[in-house]
Design an enzyme around this catalytic site. Structure first.
Site, PDB file in Angstrom:
ATOM      1  N   ARG A   1      58.640  42.561  48.274  1.00 60.58           N
ATOM      2  CA  ARG A   1      58.514  43.998  48.556  1.00 60.58           C
ATOM      3  C   ARG A   1      59.887  44.561  48.835  1.00 60.58           C
ATOM      4  O   ARG A   1      60.641  43.966  49.614  1.00 60.58           O
ATOM      5  CB  ARG A   1      57.636  44.220  49.809  1.00 60.58           C
ATOM      6  CG  ARG A   1      56.182  43.959  49.602  1.00 60.58           C
ATOM      7  CD  ARG A   1      55.483  43.840  50.931  1.00 60.58           C
ATOM      8  NE  ARG A   1      56.070  42.741  51.708  1.00 60.58           N
ATOM      9  CZ  ARG A   1      55.779  42.479  52.969  1.00 60.58           C
ATOM     10  NH1 ARG A   1      54.934  43.242  53.628  1.00 60.58           N
ATOM     11  NH2 ARG A   1      56.330  41.462  53.590  1.00 60.58           N
ATOM     12  N   GLU A   2      60.205  45.692  48.233  1.00 66.01           N
ATOM     13  CA  GLU A   2      61.471  46.325  48.552  1.00 66.01           C
ATOM     14  C   GLU A   2      61.470  46.644  50.044  1.00 66.01           C
ATOM     15  O   GLU A   2      60.449  47.018  50.601  1.00 66.01           O
ATOM     16  CB  GLU A   2      61.659  47.605  47.730  1.00 66.01           C
ATOM     17  CG  GLU A   2      61.952  47.297  46.274  1.00 66.01           C
ATOM     18  CD  GLU A   2      62.180  48.536  45.443  1.00 66.01           C
ATOM     19  OE1 GLU A   2      62.598  49.561  45.988  1.00 66.01           O
ATOM     20  OE2 GLU A   2      61.929  48.461  44.233  1.00 66.01           O
TER      21      GLU A   2
ATOM     22  N   ASP B   1      75.192  39.017  34.638  1.00 65.76           N
ATOM     23  CA  ASP B   1      74.667  40.304  34.183  1.00 65.76           C
ATOM     24  C   ASP B   1      75.640  40.865  33.161  1.00 65.76           C
ATOM     25  O   ASP B   1      76.855  40.635  33.278  1.00 65.76           O
ATOM     26  CB  ASP B   1      74.547  41.268  35.382  1.00 65.76           C
ATOM     27  CG  ASP B   1      73.531  42.368  35.129  1.00 65.76           C
ATOM     28  OD1 ASP B   1      73.676  43.077  34.113  1.00 65.76           O
ATOM     29  OD2 ASP B   1      72.589  42.511  35.932  1.00 65.76           O
TER      30      ASP B   1
ATOM     31  N   CYS C   1      57.056  48.873  40.981  1.00 63.63           N
ATOM     32  CA  CYS C   1      56.087  47.853  40.561  1.00 63.63           C
ATOM     33  C   CYS C   1      54.678  48.386  40.325  1.00 63.63           C
ATOM     34  O   CYS C   1      54.168  48.297  39.206  1.00 63.63           O
ATOM     35  CB  CYS C   1      56.030  46.746  41.602  1.00 63.63           C
ATOM     36  SG  CYS C   1      57.523  45.760  41.597  1.00 63.63           S
TER      37      CYS C   1
ATOM     38  N   ASN D   1      49.187  42.328  42.073  1.00 66.98           N
ATOM     39  CA  ASN D   1      49.736  43.681  42.238  1.00 66.98           C
ATOM     40  C   ASN D   1      48.692  44.750  41.941  1.00 66.98           C
ATOM     41  O   ASN D   1      48.595  45.748  42.656  1.00 66.98           O
ATOM     42  CB  ASN D   1      50.948  43.872  41.328  1.00 66.98           C
ATOM     43  CG  ASN D   1      52.243  43.598  42.067  1.00 66.98           C
ATOM     44  OD1 ASN D   1      52.214  43.105  43.183  1.00 66.98           O
ATOM     45  ND2 ASN D   1      53.360  43.914  41.456  1.00 66.98           N
TER      46      ASN D   1
ATOM     47  N   LYS E   1      78.419  46.460  37.789  1.00 66.71           N
ATOM     48  CA  LYS E   1      77.623  45.819  38.854  1.00 66.71           C
ATOM     49  C   LYS E   1      78.275  44.515  39.299  1.00 66.71           C
ATOM     50  O   LYS E   1      78.402  44.232  40.498  1.00 66.71           O
ATOM     51  CB  LYS E   1      76.237  45.487  38.280  1.00 66.71           C
ATOM     52  CG  LYS E   1      75.116  46.255  38.903  1.00 66.71           C
ATOM     53  CD  LYS E   1      73.841  45.544  38.568  1.00 66.71           C
ATOM     54  CE  LYS E   1      72.778  46.487  38.149  1.00 66.71           C
ATOM     55  NZ  LYS E   1      71.550  45.795  37.763  1.00 66.71           N
TER      56      LYS E   1
ATOM     57  N   LEU F   1      45.752  48.995  53.651  1.00 68.66           N
ATOM     58  CA  LEU F   1      44.648  49.944  53.857  1.00 68.66           C
ATOM     59  C   LEU F   1      45.178  51.213  54.512  1.00 68.66           C
ATOM     60  O   LEU F   1      44.456  51.887  55.228  1.00 68.66           O
ATOM     61  CB  LEU F   1      43.567  49.321  54.741  1.00 68.66           C
ATOM     62  CG  LEU F   1      42.504  48.451  54.068  1.00 68.66           C
ATOM     63  CD1 LEU F   1      41.437  48.044  55.073  1.00 68.66           C
ATOM     64  CD2 LEU F   1      41.851  49.135  52.881  1.00 68.66           C
TER      65      LEU F   1
ATOM     66  N   THR G   1      58.442  40.528  35.736  1.00 67.67           N
ATOM     67  CA  THR G   1      57.003  40.697  35.529  1.00 67.67           C
ATOM     68  C   THR G   1      56.750  41.007  34.054  1.00 67.67           C
ATOM     69  O   THR G   1      57.204  42.037  33.550  1.00 67.67           O
ATOM     70  CB  THR G   1      56.479  41.828  36.428  1.00 67.67           C
ATOM     71  OG1 THR G   1      56.750  41.454  37.779  1.00 67.67           O
ATOM     72  CG2 THR G   1      54.975  42.023  36.259  1.00 67.67           C
TER      73      THR G   1
HETATM   74  C1  UDX Z   1      55.144  45.632  45.584  1.00 71.40           C
HETATM   75  C2  UDX Z   1      54.356  44.373  46.031  1.00 71.40           C
HETATM   76  O1  UDX Z   1      53.954  44.517  47.398  1.00 71.40           O
HETATM   77  C3  UDX Z   1      55.214  43.132  45.837  1.00 71.40           C
HETATM   78  O2  UDX Z   1      54.478  41.979  46.177  1.00 71.40           O
HETATM   79  C4  UDX Z   1      55.587  43.116  44.367  1.00 71.40           C
HETATM   80  O3  UDX Z   1      56.108  41.967  43.898  1.00 71.40           O
HETATM   81  C5  UDX Z   1      56.428  44.337  44.040  1.00 71.40           C
HETATM   82  O4  UDX Z   1      55.605  45.484  44.272  1.00 71.40           O
HETATM   83  P1  UDX Z   1      56.941  47.281  46.656  1.00 71.40           P
HETATM   84  O5  UDX Z   1      56.691  48.135  45.452  1.00 71.40           O
HETATM   85  O6  UDX Z   1      58.332  47.001  47.039  1.00 71.40           O
HETATM   86  O7  UDX Z   1      56.218  45.857  46.476  1.00 71.40           O
HETATM   87  O8  UDX Z   1      56.271  47.993  47.921  1.00 71.40           O
HETATM   88  P2  UDX Z   1      54.869  47.961  48.693  1.00 71.40           P
HETATM   89  O9  UDX Z   1      55.134  47.740  50.124  1.00 71.40           O
HETATM   90  O10 UDX Z   1      53.900  47.073  48.055  1.00 71.40           O
HETATM   91  O11 UDX Z   1      54.400  49.495  48.537  1.00 71.40           O
HETATM   92  C6  UDX Z   1      54.146  50.085  47.264  1.00 71.40           C
HETATM   93  C7  UDX Z   1      53.651  51.503  47.422  1.00 71.40           C
HETATM   94  O12 UDX Z   1      52.354  51.521  48.002  1.00 71.40           O
HETATM   95  C8  UDX Z   1      54.508  52.390  48.320  1.00 71.40           C
HETATM   96  O13 UDX Z   1      54.608  53.680  47.765  1.00 71.40           O
HETATM   97  C9  UDX Z   1      53.754  52.419  49.640  1.00 71.40           C
HETATM   98  O14 UDX Z   1      53.995  53.578  50.403  1.00 71.40           O
HETATM   99  C10 UDX Z   1      52.330  52.385  49.135  1.00 71.40           C
HETATM  100  N1  UDX Z   1      51.373  51.847  50.126  1.00 71.40           N
HETATM  101  C11 UDX Z   1      51.461  50.528  50.505  1.00 71.40           C
HETATM  102  C12 UDX Z   1      50.374  52.664  50.655  1.00 71.40           C
HETATM  103  O15 UDX Z   1      50.287  53.851  50.310  1.00 71.40           O
HETATM  104  N2  UDX Z   1      49.481  52.124  51.525  1.00 71.40           N
HETATM  105  C13 UDX Z   1      49.523  50.819  51.911  1.00 71.40           C
HETATM  106  O16 UDX Z   1      48.664  50.404  52.697  1.00 71.40           O
HETATM  107  C14 UDX Z   1      50.555  49.998  51.394  1.00 71.40           C
END
Ligand code: UDX
Length: 440
Positions: A155-156, A31, A264, A212, A36, A254, A122
């Site tokens: 997913r984070e 990096d 993302c 996504n 970092k 859901l 991405t």
């Molecule tokens: C996402 C994708 O899941 C992952 O595959 C991708 O590569 C990166 O983006 P992330 O952003 O870390 O991951 O979190 P995720 O668990 O997907 O949640 C995203 C947002 O959606 C959050 O704000 C979460 O609270 C919201 N969410 C998720 C809902 O409101 N309802 C749900 O049922 C699921």
């Protein structure tokens, strides 16, 4: 064992680098940000991600994982180079790929033998062609490489688990040789019969956005269903449960809430909307998902305003949860930001608390009253808004909550509290898509 260099040590680069070293390869994470790399060399992890410190420690101790700012050297010594730098949202909604382009030029200049260049960031469909063009322009005569798009689905909060136990690995390779090399990088997964999806480059790039954007769309859909449930007296939890029992729909993603956030979904939906328009094939469903998400965030602020009698002025609100989801310290695009801003704009005061994200939110709102527990946050406040579904909020004692608040008023944007218990304890409350109770 392969020699791998991962360029970019953000969430994706660091988790991928550590994960690949855990598969037995020799990985250098590079990096240009010295602070970092210095932290990482001292054994400190610059982000909060469950299990990452242990994964990094284990592989550094085994001599398989190291960190450097010498990007040129790291490129020269690698067989496979992963590009995992940021692609922030640009002016027109499209992803800004200038960091990817800069890395492509560095790789070209340092191409001292056959290498596989693999993008994890991405990037809009077509970026693979652009990377190859830049490498060709800058590489020495006779330089040889193949290109692969290998999108991440991390997913984070559960990125380590998602990397080590993925549903599938997508490998968009420009040659069979490159595909075989990537399959070898992911050998433990291949041996465990995790699906390896072999496509061309454009298809792999598209899979990432299509997946996504679909998940974001699913969330916006259930949020609209929840809003309609409120209007017709239905309970969205039971609706979502029964919908999810249909195997064609699946129960995942859901959960209604205050609108999706994070690094993302907001960015990727804007990017696919922008590049689909540019290609003359606009995705109206994604435009709708974005509009619904913005509306959902506003709707939550309106709900809270109504709960406190239509005016924030002179009121103190306890905001529980600042991160965009639990198990992360990331507040990017978090719905709590709009909530806090609206309360402040309306003349109210905010007491805020997140088990992990107080420090991150201080960069957005340096002057809030930050607390260190839910009890401290809710003490003497006019209302509480639950914005993130951390487990410690699920377990709050409603008896105690009622005792310490000035007035027993709760907005539960994650539907984590029992409606029956809230009623029993005499709370006025609202939520997303369920029965609410308050004097209007
Ligand atoms: C996402 C994708 O899941 C992952 O595959 C991708 O590569 C990166 O983006 P992330 O952003 O870390 O991951 O979190 P995720 O668990 O997907 O949640 C995203 C947002 O959606 C959050 O704000 C979460 O609270 C919201 N969410 C998720 C809902 O409101 N309802 C749900 O049922 C699921």
């Amino acid at each position: 064992m392969r020699k791998i260099t991962v360029i970019g040590t953000g969430y994706v680069g660091l988790v991928s680098g550590a994960g690949i070293s855990d598969f037995g390869h020799h990985v250098t994470c590079a990096d240009i940000v010295e602070s970092k790399i210095k932290l990482l060399q001292e054994g400190k992890i610059p982000i909060y991600e469950p299990g990452l410190d242990e994964l990094v420690d284990r592989n550094v101790s085994a001599g398989r994982l190291s960190f450097t700012t010498k990007v040129d050297e790291a490129i020269q010594q690698a067989d496979v180079i992963f590009i995992a730098v940021g692609t922030p949202q640009g002016e027109n909604g499209e992803a800004n790929i200038s960091a990817v382009e800069a890395v492509a030029r560095s790789i070209g200049k340092n191409l001292n033998g056959y290498k596989v260049i693999c993008t994890k960031s991405t990037v809009p469909v077509g970026t693979g062609d652009r990377v190859c063009e830049l490498v060709r322009e800058t590489m020495p005569e006779g330089g040889e490489f193949d290109y692969v798009s290998n999108p991440e689905f991390l997913r984070e909060g559960s990125a380590v688990k998602d990397f080590l136990w993925p549903d599938r690995v997508v490998i968009g390779a420009s040659s069979d040789k490159a595909f075989d090399i990537l399959r070898d990088v992911y050998r433990p997964l291949y041996v465990n019969e995790k699906p390896m999806v072999h496509t061309n480059v454009a298809t792999a790039e598209m899979i990432k956005y299509a997946a996504n954007a679909f998940l974001a769309l699913k969330i916006s859909y259930i949020n609209e269903v929840a809003n309609l449930c409120e209007a017709v007296g239905a309970d969205v939890h039971l609706v979502a449960k029964a919908m999810g029992q249909d195997g064609r729909i699946s129960p995942k993603f859901l959960h209604p809430g205050p609108g999706f956030g994070g690094s993302c979904f907001p960015k990727d939906t804007h990017a696919i909307a922008a590049f689909s328009r540019k290609k003359g094939v606009p995705m109206n469903t994604i435009d709708a998902a974005i509009i619904t998400n913005n509306d959902q965030k506003k709707r939550m602020t309106e709900k809270l305003k109504n709960l406190v009698g239509g005016d924030f002025s002179g009121k103190t609100i306890g905001v529980l949860g600042l991160a965009f989801k639990p198990n992360t310290d990331d507040v990017r695009e978090s719905s709590s930001i709009e909530m806090i801003q609206t309360i402040l704009d309306g003349g109210g005061k905010v007491k805020a608390y997140d088990p992990m994200a107080n420090e991150s939110m201080k960069k957005v709102f340096p002057n809030l009253n930050y607390s260190h527990s839910w009890e401290e946050t809710c003490d003497d406040v006019d209302a509480v808004a639950i914005m993130t579904e951390w487990n410690e909020f699920r377990g709050m004692s409603l008896e105690k909550l009622k005792k310490i608040m000035k007035a027993p008023i709760v907005l539960d944007t994650r539907n984590i509290l029992s409606i029956d218990k809230l009623s029993e304890h005499g709370f006025q409350f609202d939520n997303v898509g369920r029965k609410k109770y308050y004097d209007s």
